[in-house]
Design an enzyme around this catalytic site. Structure first.
Site, mmCIF file in Angstrom:
data_model
loop_
_atom_site.group_PDB
_atom_site.id
_atom_site.type_symbol
_atom_site.label_atom_id
_atom_site.label_comp_id
_atom_site.label_asym_id
_atom_site.label_seq_id
_atom_site.Cartn_x
_atom_site.Cartn_y
_atom_site.Cartn_z
ATOM 1 N N CYS A 1 -4.244 0.543 -9.694
ATOM 2 C CA CYS A 1 -3.790 1.953 -9.544
ATOM 3 C C CYS A 1 -4.406 3.074 -9.560
ATOM 4 C CB CYS A 1 -2.375 2.072 -10.625
ATOM 5 S SG CYS A 1 -1.196 0.905 -10.406
ATOM 6 N N THR B 1 4.648 3.742 -5.298
ATOM 7 C CA THR B 1 3.923 5.079 -5.463
ATOM 8 C C THR B 1 3.412 5.650 -4.254
ATOM 9 O OG1 THR B 1 2.859 4.421 -7.836
ATOM 10 C CG2 THR B 1 1.673 6.124 -6.561
ATOM 11 N N LYS C 1 4.015 11.016 -10.637
ATOM 12 C CA LYS C 1 3.355 9.730 -10.650
ATOM 13 C C LYS C 1 2.016 9.819 -10.385
ATOM 14 C CE LYS C 1 2.536 5.311 -10.730
ATOM 15 N NZ LYS C 1 2.417 4.795 -12.091
ATOM 16 N N LYS D 1 -9.002 -5.284 -17.135
ATOM 17 C CA LYS D 1 -8.339 -4.703 -18.491
ATOM 18 C C LYS D 1 -8.010 -5.885 -19.109
ATOM 19 C CE LYS D 1 -3.871 -3.122 -17.830
ATOM 20 N NZ LYS D 1 -2.704 -2.266 -17.900
ATOM 21 N N GLY E 1 -16.607 3.762 -21.245
ATOM 22 C CA GLY E 1 -16.491 2.337 -21.068
ATOM 23 C C GLY E 1 -17.398 2.198 -19.642
ATOM 24 N N GLU F 1 7.366 4.316 -10.915
ATOM 25 C CA GLU F 1 7.187 3.320 -11.809
ATOM 26 C C GLU F 1 6.106 3.532 -12.840
ATOM 27 O OE1 GLU F 1 9.568 1.165 -13.109
ATOM 28 O OE2 GLU F 1 7.892 1.164 -14.727
HETATM 29 P P1 NAD Z 1 1.944 -6.056 -5.103
HETATM 30 O O1 NAD Z 1 0.892 -6.047 -4.217
HETATM 31 O O2 NAD Z 1 1.911 -6.964 -6.267
HETATM 32 O O3 NAD Z 1 3.420 -6.391 -4.443
HETATM 33 C C1 NAD Z 1 3.840 -5.913 -3.126
HETATM 34 C C2 NAD Z 1 4.796 -6.937 -2.634
HETATM 35 O O4 NAD Z 1 5.559 -6.479 -1.588
HETATM 36 C C3 NAD Z 1 4.078 -8.314 -2.193
HETATM 37 O O5 NAD Z 1 4.825 -9.246 -2.815
HETATM 38 C C4 NAD Z 1 4.143 -8.076 -0.657
HETATM 39 O O6 NAD Z 1 4.600 -9.432 -0.134
HETATM 40 C C5 NAD Z 1 5.582 -7.322 -0.616
HETATM 41 N N1 NAD Z 1 6.017 -6.667 0.699
HETATM 42 C C6 NAD Z 1 5.137 -6.162 1.380
HETATM 43 N N2 NAD Z 1 5.685 -5.748 2.653
HETATM 44 C C7 NAD Z 1 6.849 -6.014 2.699
HETATM 45 C C8 NAD Z 1 8.105 -5.779 3.507
HETATM 46 N N3 NAD Z 1 8.053 -5.303 4.694
HETATM 47 N N4 NAD Z 1 9.265 -6.345 3.167
HETATM 48 C C9 NAD Z 1 9.230 -7.135 1.911
HETATM 49 N N5 NAD Z 1 8.049 -7.324 0.962
HETATM 50 C C10 NAD Z 1 7.254 -6.527 1.397
HETATM 51 O O7 NAD Z 1 2.202 -4.614 -5.621
HETATM 52 P P2 NAD Z 1 2.562 -3.865 -6.948
HETATM 53 O O8 NAD Z 1 1.337 -3.915 -7.782
HETATM 54 O O9 NAD Z 1 3.925 -4.525 -7.336
HETATM 55 O O10 NAD Z 1 2.646 -2.510 -6.409
HETATM 56 C C11 NAD Z 1 3.652 -1.994 -5.670
HETATM 57 C C12 NAD Z 1 3.889 -0.515 -5.783
HETATM 58 O O11 NAD Z 1 4.044 -0.133 -7.251
HETATM 59 C C13 NAD Z 1 2.655 0.166 -5.405
HETATM 60 O O12 NAD Z 1 2.773 1.494 -4.694
HETATM 61 C C14 NAD Z 1 1.948 0.540 -6.502
HETATM 62 O O13 NAD Z 1 0.909 1.603 -6.583
HETATM 63 C C15 NAD Z 1 2.984 0.967 -7.363
HETATM 64 N N6 NAD Z 1 2.834 0.607 -8.744
HETATM 65 C C16 NAD Z 1 1.931 -0.550 -9.381
HETATM 66 C C17 NAD Z 1 1.955 -0.585 -10.658
HETATM 67 C C18 NAD Z 1 1.097 -1.875 -11.270
HETATM 68 O O14 NAD Z 1 0.833 -1.873 -12.287
HETATM 69 N N7 NAD Z 1 0.887 -2.898 -10.294
HETATM 70 C C19 NAD Z 1 2.382 0.223 -11.522
HETATM 71 C C20 NAD Z 1 3.114 1.352 -11.198
HETATM 72 C C21 NAD Z 1 3.363 1.546 -9.850
#
Ligand code: NAD
Length: 440
Positions: free
Chosen positions: A261, A121, A205, A322, A254, A149
Protein backbone atom coordinates in the site's frame (compact mmCIF):
# COMPACT_ATOMS: atom_id res chain seq x y z
CA UNK A 1 -28.45 -8.04 3.42
CA UNK A 2 -27.21 -9.68 0.26
CA UNK A 3 -23.68 -8.60 -0.53
CA UNK A 4 -21.23 -9.49 -3.30
CA UNK A 5 -17.54 -8.72 -3.03
CA UNK A 6 -15.69 -8.90 -6.36
CA UNK A 7 -11.96 -9.50 -5.89
CA UNK A 8 -11.11 -12.02 -3.17
CA UNK A 9 -7.62 -10.88 -2.15
CA UNK A 10 -6.55 -9.53 1.25
CA UNK A 11 -9.25 -6.90 1.30
CA UNK A 12 -12.06 -8.76 -0.45
CA UNK A 13 -11.66 -11.96 1.56
CA UNK A 14 -11.44 -10.19 4.92
CA UNK A 15 -14.35 -7.87 4.09
CA UNK A 16 -16.45 -10.80 2.81
CA UNK A 17 -15.77 -12.97 5.87
CA UNK A 18 -16.47 -10.12 8.32
CA UNK A 19 -19.67 -9.06 6.54
CA UNK A 20 -20.83 -12.70 6.63
CA UNK A 21 -19.95 -12.90 10.32
CA UNK A 22 -22.41 -10.07 11.01
CA UNK A 23 -25.27 -12.04 9.45
CA UNK A 24 -25.22 -11.00 5.80
CA UNK A 25 -25.36 -13.40 2.86
CA UNK A 26 -22.04 -12.81 1.15
CA UNK A 27 -20.66 -14.01 -2.15
CA UNK A 28 -16.94 -13.51 -2.75
CA UNK A 29 -16.18 -13.62 -6.46
CA UNK A 30 -12.84 -13.74 -8.25
CA UNK A 31 -11.47 -14.60 -11.68
CA UNK A 32 -8.67 -16.67 -10.15
CA UNK A 33 -10.06 -20.22 -10.45
CA UNK A 34 -7.30 -21.83 -8.38
CA UNK A 35 -7.85 -19.37 -5.53
CA UNK A 36 -11.61 -19.95 -5.47
CA UNK A 37 -11.09 -23.74 -5.58
CA UNK A 38 -8.76 -23.53 -2.58
CA UNK A 39 -11.21 -21.35 -0.68
CA UNK A 40 -14.11 -23.69 -1.43
CA UNK A 41 -11.91 -26.48 -0.06
CA UNK A 42 -11.52 -24.51 3.18
CA UNK A 43 -7.94 -23.46 2.43
CA UNK A 44 -7.01 -19.82 3.09
CA UNK A 45 -4.54 -18.52 0.47
CA UNK A 46 -3.06 -15.79 2.71
CA UNK A 47 -1.64 -15.69 6.21
CA UNK A 48 -3.87 -13.46 8.30
CA UNK A 49 -4.45 -13.99 12.04
CA UNK A 50 -8.06 -14.93 12.87
CA UNK A 51 -9.20 -15.24 9.25
CA UNK A 52 -9.27 -19.01 8.93
CA UNK A 53 -11.86 -19.75 11.67
CA UNK A 54 -14.02 -16.88 10.40
CA UNK A 55 -14.04 -18.25 6.84
CA UNK A 56 -14.56 -21.82 8.05
CA UNK A 57 -17.56 -21.06 10.26
CA UNK A 58 -19.26 -18.79 7.72
CA UNK A 59 -18.68 -21.31 4.92
CA UNK A 60 -20.21 -23.99 7.13
CA UNK A 61 -23.28 -21.82 7.83
CA UNK A 62 -23.55 -20.99 4.08
CA UNK A 63 -23.50 -17.26 4.81
CA UNK A 64 -20.27 -17.10 2.80
CA UNK A 65 -19.81 -18.54 -0.67
CA UNK A 66 -16.99 -18.38 -3.20
CA UNK A 67 -17.45 -18.32 -6.95
CA UNK A 68 -15.85 -17.46 -10.26
CA UNK A 69 -19.26 -16.76 -11.78
CA UNK A 70 -19.21 -12.95 -11.70
CA UNK A 71 -22.54 -12.39 -13.54
CA UNK A 72 -24.42 -14.70 -11.17
CA UNK A 73 -22.80 -13.03 -8.16
CA UNK A 74 -23.95 -9.61 -9.46
CA UNK A 75 -27.52 -10.79 -10.03
CA UNK A 76 -27.71 -12.31 -6.53
CA UNK A 77 -26.97 -9.14 -4.52
CA UNK A 78 -28.13 -5.53 -4.24
CA UNK A 79 -24.85 -4.35 -2.75
CA UNK A 80 -21.67 -4.99 -4.72
CA UNK A 81 -18.19 -4.15 -3.52
CA UNK A 82 -15.30 -3.86 -5.96
CA UNK A 83 -12.13 -4.98 -4.14
CA UNK A 84 -9.77 -5.90 -6.99
CA UNK A 85 -6.14 -4.83 -7.14
CA UNK A 86 -5.04 -1.39 -8.33
CA UNK A 87 -1.31 -1.96 -8.94
CA UNK A 88 0.93 0.90 -10.03
CA UNK A 89 1.13 1.56 -13.74
CA UNK A 90 4.51 2.30 -15.32
CA UNK A 91 4.13 6.02 -14.54
CA UNK A 92 3.14 5.36 -10.90
CA UNK A 93 -0.56 6.03 -11.37
CA UNK A 94 -3.05 3.43 -10.16
CA UNK A 95 -3.88 0.94 -12.90
CA UNK A 96 -7.68 0.90 -13.08
CA UNK A 97 -8.06 -1.84 -15.69
CA UNK A 98 -9.33 -4.44 -13.18
CA UNK A 99 -11.74 -1.99 -11.52
CA UNK A 100 -13.19 -0.85 -14.83
CA UNK A 101 -13.44 -4.36 -16.23
CA UNK A 102 -15.41 -5.37 -13.12
CA UNK A 103 -17.62 -2.28 -13.58
CA UNK A 104 -18.34 -3.36 -17.15
CA UNK A 105 -19.21 -6.91 -16.02
CA UNK A 106 -21.55 -5.48 -13.37
CA UNK A 107 -23.30 -3.33 -15.99
CA UNK A 108 -23.69 -6.33 -18.29
CA UNK A 109 -25.14 -8.57 -15.59
CA UNK A 110 -27.42 -6.13 -13.71
CA UNK A 111 -31.13 -6.87 -13.80
CA UNK A 112 -32.25 -4.16 -11.34
CA UNK A 113 -31.11 -1.28 -9.10
CA UNK A 114 -27.71 -1.80 -7.42
CA UNK A 115 -25.37 -0.06 -5.03
CA UNK A 116 -21.81 -0.45 -6.31
CA UNK A 117 -18.99 0.49 -3.95
CA UNK A 118 -15.33 0.89 -4.77
CA UNK A 119 -13.36 -0.53 -1.85
CA UNK A 120 -10.15 -0.75 -3.84
CA UNK A 121 -7.85 2.23 -3.38
CA UNK A 122 -8.60 4.39 -6.40
CA UNK A 123 -7.67 7.94 -7.42
CA UNK A 124 -10.11 10.80 -7.14
CA UNK A 125 -12.51 10.71 -10.08
CA UNK A 126 -12.66 6.91 -10.35
CA UNK A 127 -16.24 6.58 -9.08
CA UNK A 128 -17.50 8.57 -12.07
CA UNK A 129 -15.47 6.34 -14.42
CA UNK A 130 -17.03 3.29 -12.74
CA UNK A 131 -20.50 4.82 -13.14
CA UNK A 132 -19.84 5.55 -16.84
CA UNK A 133 -18.55 2.00 -17.43
CA UNK A 134 -21.66 0.51 -15.80
CA UNK A 135 -24.12 2.83 -17.50
CA UNK A 136 -22.59 2.17 -20.90
CA UNK A 137 -23.99 -1.36 -20.44
CA UNK A 138 -27.36 -0.86 -18.70
CA UNK A 139 -30.27 1.52 -18.09
CA UNK A 140 -30.91 0.22 -14.57
CA UNK A 141 -30.26 2.66 -11.71
CA UNK A 142 -26.85 2.38 -10.10
CA UNK A 143 -25.61 4.20 -6.99
CA UNK A 144 -21.82 4.35 -7.10
CA UNK A 145 -20.13 4.93 -3.74
CA UNK A 146 -16.60 5.03 -2.40
CA UNK A 147 -15.74 3.13 0.77
CA UNK A 148 -11.94 3.01 1.05
CA UNK A 149 -10.53 0.26 3.23
CA UNK A 150 -8.11 1.05 6.04
CA UNK A 151 -7.33 -2.46 7.33
CA UNK A 152 -3.72 -3.40 8.05
CA UNK A 153 -2.31 -6.72 6.91
CA UNK A 154 -1.49 -8.71 10.04
CA UNK A 155 -4.42 -7.18 11.95
CA UNK A 156 -6.93 -7.15 9.11
CA UNK A 157 -9.79 -9.01 10.79
CA UNK A 158 -9.57 -6.88 13.93
CA UNK A 159 -9.32 -3.69 11.91
CA UNK A 160 -12.39 -4.60 9.87
CA UNK A 161 -14.45 -5.72 12.88
CA UNK A 162 -13.44 -2.69 14.98
CA UNK A 163 -12.52 0.11 12.57
CA UNK A 164 -11.34 3.47 13.93
CA UNK A 165 -13.76 4.94 11.44
CA UNK A 166 -15.69 4.06 8.31
CA UNK A 167 -15.46 6.47 5.38
CA UNK A 168 -18.39 6.49 2.98
CA UNK A 169 -18.47 8.69 -0.09
CA UNK A 170 -22.05 8.54 -1.37
CA UNK A 171 -24.15 9.95 -4.19
CA UNK A 172 -27.59 9.63 -2.55
CA UNK A 173 -29.23 9.47 0.89
CA UNK A 174 -30.58 6.06 -0.07
CA UNK A 175 -27.11 4.58 -0.65
CA UNK A 176 -25.75 6.34 2.47
CA UNK A 177 -28.51 4.84 4.65
CA UNK A 178 -28.10 1.31 3.28
CA UNK A 179 -24.34 1.40 3.83
CA UNK A 180 -24.72 2.90 7.31
CA UNK A 181 -26.94 -0.02 8.20
CA UNK A 182 -24.50 -2.53 6.71
CA UNK A 183 -21.68 -1.05 8.82
CA UNK A 184 -23.70 -0.50 12.01
CA UNK A 185 -22.56 -3.79 13.67
CA UNK A 186 -18.94 -2.65 13.35
CA UNK A 187 -19.35 0.76 15.01
CA UNK A 188 -21.29 -0.15 18.13
CA UNK A 189 -18.66 1.38 20.45
CA UNK A 190 -19.15 4.83 18.99
CA UNK A 191 -16.47 4.85 16.30
CA UNK A 192 -17.54 7.19 13.57
CA UNK A 193 -19.06 6.64 10.16
CA UNK A 194 -18.04 9.63 8.06
CA UNK A 195 -20.45 10.26 5.22
CA UNK A 196 -18.90 12.59 2.67
CA UNK A 197 -18.56 13.50 -0.99
CA UNK A 198 -17.26 10.71 -3.17
CA UNK A 199 -14.21 12.76 -4.20
CA UNK A 200 -13.38 13.49 -0.54
CA UNK A 201 -13.62 9.78 0.32
CA UNK A 202 -11.32 8.86 -2.56
CA UNK A 203 -8.75 11.45 -1.50
CA UNK A 204 -9.05 10.48 2.20
CA UNK A 205 -7.57 7.04 1.58
CA UNK A 206 -4.49 8.34 -0.25
CA UNK A 207 -4.07 11.21 2.19
CA UNK A 208 -4.15 8.79 5.16
CA UNK A 209 -1.53 6.42 3.76
CA UNK A 210 0.63 9.27 2.52
CA UNK A 211 0.49 10.97 5.93
CA UNK A 212 1.66 7.76 7.62
CA UNK A 213 4.43 7.29 5.05
CA UNK A 214 5.43 10.92 5.61
CA UNK A 215 5.81 10.31 9.35
CA UNK A 216 8.07 7.34 8.67
CA UNK A 217 10.30 9.20 6.20
CA UNK A 218 10.35 12.23 8.50
CA UNK A 219 11.62 10.06 11.36
CA UNK A 220 14.19 8.44 9.08
CA UNK A 221 15.50 11.94 8.27
CA UNK A 222 15.61 12.78 11.99
CA UNK A 223 17.41 9.46 12.57
CA UNK A 224 20.10 10.49 10.12
CA UNK A 225 20.58 13.76 12.01
CA UNK A 226 20.70 11.89 15.32
CA UNK A 227 23.50 9.67 14.04
CA UNK A 228 25.46 12.71 12.84
CA UNK A 229 24.95 14.49 16.18
CA UNK A 230 25.51 11.45 18.42
CA UNK A 231 21.92 11.59 19.72
CA UNK A 232 19.54 8.68 20.29
CA UNK A 233 16.51 8.83 17.98
CA UNK A 234 14.48 6.75 20.46
CA UNK A 235 14.72 9.60 22.96
CA UNK A 236 13.67 12.11 20.32
CA UNK A 237 10.77 9.84 19.35
CA UNK A 238 9.58 9.68 22.96
CA UNK A 239 10.09 13.40 23.29
CA UNK A 240 7.89 14.30 20.36
CA UNK A 241 5.46 11.37 20.49
CA UNK A 242 4.23 12.36 23.96
CA UNK A 243 2.96 15.64 22.52
CA UNK A 244 -0.78 15.00 22.09
CA UNK A 245 -0.74 17.09 18.92
CA UNK A 246 1.75 14.65 17.40
CA UNK A 247 0.99 11.23 18.97
CA UNK A 248 3.33 8.27 19.18
CA UNK A 249 2.23 6.08 16.25
CA UNK A 250 4.30 5.69 13.07
CA UNK A 251 7.34 7.43 14.49
CA UNK A 252 9.69 4.44 14.39
CA UNK A 253 12.73 4.88 12.17
CA UNK A 254 13.90 1.82 10.26
CA UNK A 255 14.90 0.47 6.87
CA UNK A 256 11.99 2.09 5.10
CA UNK A 257 8.33 1.39 4.53
CA UNK A 258 7.22 -1.34 2.14
CA UNK A 259 4.17 -3.48 1.53
CA UNK A 260 1.39 -3.41 -0.97
CA UNK A 261 0.00 0.00 0.00
CA UNK A 262 2.32 2.80 1.13
CA UNK A 263 4.79 2.71 -1.79
CA UNK A 264 2.09 2.46 -4.45
CA UNK A 265 -0.29 4.91 -2.81
CA UNK A 266 2.38 7.58 -2.33
CA UNK A 267 3.39 7.15 -5.98
CA UNK A 268 -0.21 7.31 -7.18
CA UNK A 269 -0.99 10.42 -5.13
CA UNK A 270 2.11 12.17 -6.50
CA UNK A 271 0.89 11.31 -9.99
CA UNK A 272 -2.65 12.57 -9.33
CA UNK A 273 -1.38 15.78 -7.74
CA UNK A 274 0.83 16.49 -10.74
CA UNK A 275 -1.94 15.73 -13.19
CA UNK A 276 -4.22 18.14 -11.35
CA UNK A 277 -1.58 20.86 -11.07
CA UNK A 278 -0.99 20.50 -7.31
CA UNK A 279 2.42 20.69 -5.62
CA UNK A 280 3.67 17.15 -4.86
CA UNK A 281 7.07 18.14 -3.48
CA UNK A 282 6.43 16.87 0.08
CA UNK A 283 5.53 13.40 -1.16
CA UNK A 284 8.38 13.34 -3.66
CA UNK A 285 10.73 13.88 -0.73
CA UNK A 286 8.95 11.17 1.30
CA UNK A 287 9.53 8.73 -1.52
CA UNK A 288 13.16 9.71 -2.08
CA UNK A 289 13.99 9.34 1.64
CA UNK A 290 12.36 5.91 1.65
CA UNK A 291 14.34 4.73 -1.37
CA UNK A 292 17.57 5.82 0.31
CA UNK A 293 16.54 4.16 3.55
CA UNK A 294 16.01 0.78 1.92
CA UNK A 295 19.73 0.76 1.05
CA UNK A 296 20.82 1.57 4.60
CA UNK A 297 21.71 -1.98 5.62
CA UNK A 298 23.56 -2.66 2.37
CA UNK A 299 25.57 0.55 2.74
CA UNK A 300 26.43 -0.27 6.37
CA UNK A 301 27.40 -3.86 5.58
CA UNK A 302 29.67 -2.72 2.73
CA UNK A 303 31.18 0.04 4.85
CA UNK A 304 32.06 -2.63 7.44
CA UNK A 305 33.08 -5.57 5.22
CA UNK A 306 34.02 -3.90 1.91
CA UNK A 307 32.35 -3.76 -1.50
CA UNK A 308 33.39 -7.30 -2.37
CA UNK A 309 31.55 -9.73 -0.11
CA UNK A 310 32.81 -12.94 -1.73
CA UNK A 311 33.32 -15.57 0.96
CA UNK A 312 31.12 -13.66 3.44
CA UNK A 313 27.99 -15.20 4.89
CA UNK A 314 25.04 -13.29 6.37
CA UNK A 315 22.23 -14.47 8.61
CA UNK A 316 19.02 -12.63 7.74
CA UNK A 317 16.14 -12.44 10.21
CA UNK A 318 12.87 -11.21 8.75
CA UNK A 319 11.81 -11.21 5.10
CA UNK A 320 8.24 -9.86 5.22
CA UNK A 321 7.78 -6.10 5.00
CA UNK A 322 6.38 -6.10 8.55
CA UNK A 323 5.51 -8.65 11.25
CA UNK A 324 2.31 -10.74 11.22
CA UNK A 325 2.23 -11.07 7.44
CA UNK A 326 3.86 -13.14 4.72
CA UNK A 327 3.59 -10.22 2.31
CA UNK A 328 6.97 -9.29 0.80
CA UNK A 329 5.77 -6.70 -1.73
CA UNK A 330 8.30 -3.81 -1.71
CA UNK A 331 9.95 -5.29 1.39
CA UNK A 332 13.39 -3.89 2.30
CA UNK A 333 14.69 -7.49 2.27
CA UNK A 334 14.15 -7.42 -1.51
CA UNK A 335 16.81 -4.71 -1.69
CA UNK A 336 19.30 -6.07 0.85
CA UNK A 337 19.39 -9.74 -0.15
CA UNK A 338 19.94 -9.28 -3.92
CA UNK A 339 22.65 -6.69 -3.17
CA UNK A 340 24.44 -9.10 -0.81
CA UNK A 341 24.23 -11.92 -3.38
CA UNK A 342 25.40 -9.59 -6.15
CA UNK A 343 28.45 -8.68 -4.07
CA UNK A 344 29.33 -12.38 -3.72
CA UNK A 345 27.95 -13.18 -0.25
CA UNK A 346 25.84 -16.15 0.80
CA UNK A 347 22.63 -15.63 2.77
CA UNK A 348 20.92 -17.85 5.36
CA UNK A 349 17.40 -16.59 6.03
CA UNK A 350 14.55 -17.00 8.47
CA UNK A 351 11.04 -15.62 8.67
CA UNK A 352 8.23 -17.15 10.73
CA UNK A 353 5.76 -17.12 7.81
CA UNK A 354 7.27 -15.53 4.67
CA UNK A 355 9.82 -18.18 3.63
CA UNK A 356 7.53 -19.76 1.04
CA UNK A 357 6.96 -16.32 -0.45
CA UNK A 358 10.72 -15.62 -0.31
CA UNK A 359 11.39 -18.80 -2.26
CA UNK A 360 9.36 -17.35 -5.11
CA UNK A 361 11.79 -14.41 -5.21
CA UNK A 362 15.12 -16.06 -4.47
CA UNK A 363 14.60 -19.76 -5.26
CA UNK A 364 17.59 -21.73 -4.02
CA UNK A 365 19.95 -18.74 -4.22
CA UNK A 366 19.66 -18.40 -0.45
CA UNK A 367 19.14 -21.02 2.27
CA UNK A 368 16.01 -21.11 4.43
CA UNK A 369 15.98 -22.20 8.06
CA UNK A 370 13.01 -23.18 10.22
CA UNK A 371 14.85 -22.23 13.39
CA UNK A 372 16.25 -18.71 13.36
CA UNK A 373 19.30 -19.70 15.41
CA UNK A 374 20.28 -22.09 12.60
CA UNK A 375 20.94 -19.16 10.27
CA UNK A 376 23.78 -17.95 12.47
CA UNK A 377 26.43 -20.61 12.33
CA UNK A 378 29.51 -19.37 10.53
CA UNK A 379 27.86 -16.05 9.59
CA UNK A 380 29.92 -12.88 9.51
CA UNK A 381 26.95 -10.88 10.76
CA UNK A 382 23.25 -10.94 11.58
CA UNK A 383 21.00 -8.63 9.53
CA UNK A 384 17.49 -7.80 10.80
CA UNK A 385 14.69 -6.51 8.57
CA UNK A 386 11.45 -7.29 10.42
CA UNK A 387 10.48 -6.79 14.06
CA UNK A 388 8.92 -10.21 14.65
CA UNK A 389 8.35 -10.75 18.38
CA UNK A 390 10.66 -13.78 18.82
CA UNK A 391 13.60 -11.73 17.50
CA UNK A 392 13.18 -9.18 20.26
CA UNK A 393 14.56 -11.30 23.11
CA UNK A 394 17.05 -13.74 21.61
CA UNK A 395 19.57 -15.74 23.59
CA UNK A 396 22.44 -13.26 23.17
CA UNK A 397 25.27 -15.54 24.41
CA UNK A 398 24.06 -18.13 21.86
CA UNK A 399 24.27 -15.47 19.13
CA UNK A 400 27.82 -14.54 20.13
CA UNK A 401 28.85 -18.16 20.09
CA UNK A 402 27.23 -19.06 16.76
CA UNK A 403 28.26 -16.04 14.71
CA UNK A 404 31.76 -16.07 13.23
CA UNK A 405 32.05 -12.43 14.29
CA UNK A 406 29.49 -10.90 16.70
CA UNK A 407 28.24 -8.19 14.34
CA UNK A 408 24.57 -7.17 14.14
CA UNK A 409 22.97 -4.82 11.59
CA UNK A 410 19.57 -4.05 13.08
CA UNK A 411 17.15 -2.30 10.72
CA UNK A 412 14.40 -2.08 13.37
CA UNK A 413 16.19 -0.98 16.57
CA UNK A 414 15.18 -4.12 18.45
CA UNK A 415 17.94 -3.99 21.06
CA UNK A 416 19.39 -1.50 23.52
CA UNK A 417 22.88 -0.46 22.43
CA UNK A 418 24.21 -0.59 26.04
CA UNK A 419 23.05 -4.18 26.36
CA UNK A 420 24.64 -5.15 23.05
CA UNK A 421 27.87 -3.58 24.27
CA UNK A 422 27.91 -5.70 27.43
CA UNK A 423 27.62 -8.84 25.34
CA UNK A 424 30.51 -7.67 23.16
CA UNK A 425 28.52 -7.10 19.96
CA UNK A 426 29.49 -4.72 17.22
CA UNK A 427 26.03 -3.23 16.75
CA UNK A 428 24.62 -0.98 14.05
CA UNK A 429 21.07 0.34 14.38
CA UNK A 430 19.12 3.31 12.98
CA UNK A 431 19.48 6.81 14.42
CA UNK A 432 21.76 5.71 17.25
CA UNK A 433 25.53 5.63 17.55
CA UNK A 434 27.18 2.42 16.38
CA UNK A 435 28.65 0.19 19.07
CA UNK A 436 32.07 -1.11 18.18
CA UNK A 437 34.01 -2.59 21.09
CA UNK A 438 37.09 -3.01 18.89
CA UNK A 439 37.29 0.66 18.05
CA UNK A 440 38.84 3.23 20.34
P1 NAD B 1 -4.94 -8.66 -3.94
O1 NAD B 1 -4.00 -8.62 -5.07
O2 NAD B 1 -4.63 -9.45 -2.70
O3 NAD B 1 -6.38 -9.19 -4.47
C1 NAD B 1 -7.01 -8.73 -5.63
C2 NAD B 1 -7.91 -9.83 -6.16
O4 NAD B 1 -8.68 -9.32 -7.25
C3 NAD B 1 -7.15 -11.03 -6.69
O5 NAD B 1 -7.59 -12.21 -6.07
C4 NAD B 1 -7.48 -11.04 -8.20
O6 NAD B 1 -7.53 -12.34 -8.75
C5 NAD B 1 -8.82 -10.36 -8.19
N1 NAD B 1 -9.22 -9.82 -9.50
C6 NAD B 1 -8.47 -9.10 -10.38
N2 NAD B 1 -9.22 -8.79 -11.47
C7 NAD B 1 -10.46 -9.28 -11.26
C8 NAD B 1 -11.66 -9.28 -12.00
N3 NAD B 1 -11.73 -8.66 -13.19
N4 NAD B 1 -12.74 -9.88 -11.49
C9 NAD B 1 -12.68 -10.50 -10.28
N5 NAD B 1 -11.56 -10.55 -9.52
C10 NAD B 1 -10.46 -9.94 -10.01
O7 NAD B 1 -5.24 -7.15 -3.57
P2 NAD B 1 -5.59 -6.53 -2.12
O8 NAD B 1 -4.35 -6.42 -1.31
O9 NAD B 1 -6.79 -7.21 -1.58
O10 NAD B 1 -5.98 -5.04 -2.56
C11 NAD B 1 -7.22 -4.76 -3.22
C12 NAD B 1 -7.41 -3.27 -3.19
O11 NAD B 1 -7.56 -2.82 -1.83
C13 NAD B 1 -6.25 -2.46 -3.76
O12 NAD B 1 -6.75 -1.32 -4.39
C14 NAD B 1 -5.47 -2.07 -2.52
O13 NAD B 1 -4.73 -0.89 -2.72
C15 NAD B 1 -6.57 -1.84 -1.52
N6 NAD B 1 -6.17 -2.01 -0.13
C16 NAD B 1 -5.32 -3.02 0.24
C17 NAD B 1 -4.98 -3.18 1.58
C18 NAD B 1 -4.04 -4.26 2.01
O14 NAD B 1 -3.54 -4.19 3.13
N7 NAD B 1 -3.77 -5.26 1.21
C19 NAD B 1 -5.51 -2.31 2.55
C20 NAD B 1 -6.40 -1.33 2.14
C21 NAD B 1 -6.72 -1.18 0.81
Amino acid sequence: MKVTVIGTGYVGLVAGACLAETGNDVICADIDVAKIDRLNGGEIPIFEPGLEPLVESNLASSRLRFTTDIPASVKASDIIFIAVGTPPDEDGSADLQHVLSVAKSIGQAMEGEKIVITKSTVPVGTASKVRDAIQAETNHTVHVCSNPEFLKEGAAVDDFMKPDRVVLGVDSDYAGNVLKELYSPFVRTGNAIHIMDIAAAEITKYAANSMLATRISFMNSIAQLCEAAGADVGMVRNGIGSDSRIGSAFLFPGVGYGGSCFPKDVKALIRTMKEMGSDASILEAVEAVNERQKWLLVDRIKARFGENLAGRRFAVWGLAFKPQTDDMREAPSLVTIPALLEAGATVAAHDPVAMEEAERHFGQRISYHKNYYDTLSGADALVIHTEWLPYRRPDFPRLVEALKTPVVFDGRNLYRPEKMETFGFEYYSVGRSAINPHQE
